[in-house]
Design a protein around this motif. Structure first.
Motif, PDB file in Angstrom:
ATOM      1  N   ARG A  82     -49.039   7.070   6.433  1.00 38.03           N
ATOM      2  CA  ARG A  82     -49.778   5.878   6.003  1.00 38.03           C
ATOM      3  C   ARG A  82     -48.813   4.753   5.644  1.00 38.03           C
ATOM      4  NH1 ARG A  82     -51.992   8.277   0.235  1.00 38.03           N
ATOM      5  NH2 ARG A  82     -49.992   8.147  -0.864  1.00 38.03           N
ATOM      6  N   ASN A  83     -49.347   3.553   5.668  1.00 36.42           N
ATOM      7  CA  ASN A  83     -48.592   2.377   5.259  1.00 36.42           C
ATOM      8  C   ASN A  83     -48.515   2.399   3.736  1.00 36.42           C
ATOM      9  OD1 ASN A  83     -48.089  -0.421   4.377  1.00 36.42           O
ATOM     10  ND2 ASN A  83     -48.284  -0.920   6.558  1.00 36.42           N
ATOM     11  N   LYS A  84     -47.323   2.377   3.201  1.00 37.65           N
ATOM     12  CA  LYS A  84     -47.133   2.490   1.752  1.00 37.65           C
ATOM     13  C   LYS A  84     -47.806   1.345   0.995  1.00 37.65           C
ATOM     14  CE  LYS A  84     -45.238   3.793  -2.145  1.00 37.65           C
ATOM     15  NZ  LYS A  84     -45.914   4.788  -2.945  1.00 37.65           N
ATOM     16  N   MET A  85     -47.743   0.146   1.541  1.00 36.62           N
ATOM     17  CA  MET A  85     -48.265  -1.017   0.821  1.00 36.62           C
ATOM     18  C   MET A  85     -49.788  -1.148   0.932  1.00 36.62           C
ATOM     19  SD  MET A  85     -45.382  -1.632  -0.299  1.00 36.62           S
ATOM     20  CE  MET A  85     -45.614  -3.064  -1.306  1.00 36.62           C
ATOM     21  N   THR A  86     -50.335  -0.937   2.132  1.00 39.00           N
ATOM     22  CA  THR A  86     -51.778  -1.129   2.338  1.00 39.00           C
ATOM     23  C   THR A  86     -52.571   0.160   2.156  1.00 39.00           C
ATOM     24  OG1 THR A  86     -51.705  -0.651   4.713  1.00 39.00           O
ATOM     25  CG2 THR A  86     -51.299  -2.947   4.019  1.00 39.00           C
ATOM     26  N   ARG A  87     -51.878   1.304   2.174  1.00 35.04           N
ATOM     27  CA  ARG A  87     -52.501   2.639   2.116  1.00 35.04           C
ATOM     28  C   ARG A  87     -53.335   2.957   3.354  1.00 35.04           C
ATOM     29  NH1 ARG A  87     -49.577   5.102  -1.628  1.00 35.04           N
ATOM     30  NH2 ARG A  87     -50.093   4.643  -3.762  1.00 35.04           N
TER      31      ARG A  87
ATOM     32  N   VAL B 151     -43.553   3.031   5.689  1.00 34.45           N
ATOM     33  CA  VAL B 151     -44.541   4.084   5.907  1.00 34.45           C
ATOM     34  C   VAL B 151     -44.106   5.319   5.142  1.00 34.45           C
ATOM     35  CG1 VAL B 151     -45.235   3.184   8.160  1.00 34.45           C
ATOM     36  CG2 VAL B 151     -43.475   4.944   8.049  1.00 34.45           C
ATOM     37  N   GLU B 152     -45.085   6.128   4.767  1.00 34.76           N
ATOM     38  CA  GLU B 152     -44.772   7.383   4.089  1.00 34.76           C
ATOM     39  C   GLU B 152     -45.436   8.526   4.842  1.00 34.76           C
ATOM     40  OE1 GLU B 152     -45.861   6.959  -0.008  1.00 34.76           O
ATOM     41  OE2 GLU B 152     -47.928   6.462   0.440  1.00 34.76           O
ATOM     42  N   ILE B 153     -44.717   9.648   4.874  1.00 37.64           N
ATOM     43  CA  ILE B 153     -45.148  10.819   5.633  1.00 37.64           C
ATOM     44  C   ILE B 153     -45.585  11.905   4.662  1.00 37.64           C
ATOM     45  CG2 ILE B 153     -44.446  12.557   7.320  1.00 37.64           C
ATOM     46  CD1 ILE B 153     -42.251  10.528   8.211  1.00 37.64           C
ATOM     47  N   GLY B 154     -46.831  12.343   4.823  1.00 39.29           N
ATOM     48  CA  GLY B 154     -47.372  13.388   3.968  1.00 39.29           C
ATOM     49  C   GLY B 154     -47.546  14.682   4.740  1.00 39.29           C
ATOM     50  N   ILE B 155     -47.233  15.777   4.082  1.00 37.82           N
ATOM     51  CA  ILE B 155     -47.362  17.121   4.668  1.00 37.82           C
ATOM     52  C   ILE B 155     -48.167  17.987   3.713  1.00 37.82           C
ATOM     53  CG2 ILE B 155     -46.074  19.226   5.270  1.00 37.82           C
ATOM     54  CD1 ILE B 155     -45.478  17.155   7.312  1.00 37.82           C
ATOM     55  N   GLU B 156     -49.031  18.794   4.288  1.00 35.66           N
ATOM     56  CA  GLU B 156     -49.847  19.719   3.504  1.00 35.66           C
ATOM     57  C   GLU B 156     -49.894  21.063   4.230  1.00 35.66           C
ATOM     58  OE1 GLU B 156     -54.407  19.357   3.469  1.00 35.66           O
ATOM     59  OE2 GLU B 156     -53.734  18.380   1.630  1.00 35.66           O
TER      60      GLU B 156
END
Length: 130
Positions: free
Chosen positions: A87-92, A66-71
């Motif tokens: 989000r799941n890195k592989m499936t988006r 999983v990847e964590i995005g910050i804005e």
């Protein structure tokens, strides 16, 4: 949104259902928000003040990445308001969205401290100025 951190789902991250434990994910989000805010506000004494309701959209399984995005949503006088998506890195596929996380810059006495920041800065740009 910039995705800064990736996590690999391991057995110790799972709930009894065999999917990613929500509490573990929230701890990762809180840590990512803190690290991001400390760097932006240039103050290690930056803490979480508020996290809005969370909305789980999907789950993750052991072995998923999983990847964590910050804005940044807003700069306050002593605070920084963020939005987060995981989000799941592989499936988006989006796993969770947190619309509002408020981080506050503190002084040595634990009181809110104005930070003087008004826009996102990148460390590489700060190094050029010095």
């Amino acid at each position: 949104m910039r995705f800064h951190t990736r996590k690999w789902i391991k057995p110790e991250d799972l709930n009894p259902n065999g999917t990613l434990f929500g509490g573990k994910l929230l701890a990762w989000i809180d840590e990512e928000a803190a690290l991001y805010s400390i760097i932006q506000l240039e103050n290690q004494k930056t803490v979480t003040k508020y996290m809005s309701e969370i909305d789980f959209k999907s789950s993750a399984q052991q072995g998923d990445i999983v990847e964590i995005g910050i804005e940044v949503v807003k700069f306050g006088t002593a605070s920084l308001t963020l939005k987060c998506e995981v989000r799941n890195k592989m499936t988006r596929k989006t796993i969770i969205v947190v619309d509002k996380i408020i981080m506050v810059s503190l002084d040595e006495d634990g009181k809110s401290k104005p930070h003087g920041k008004t826009k996102v800065e990148f460390v590489k740009d700060r190094l050029i100025k010095e």
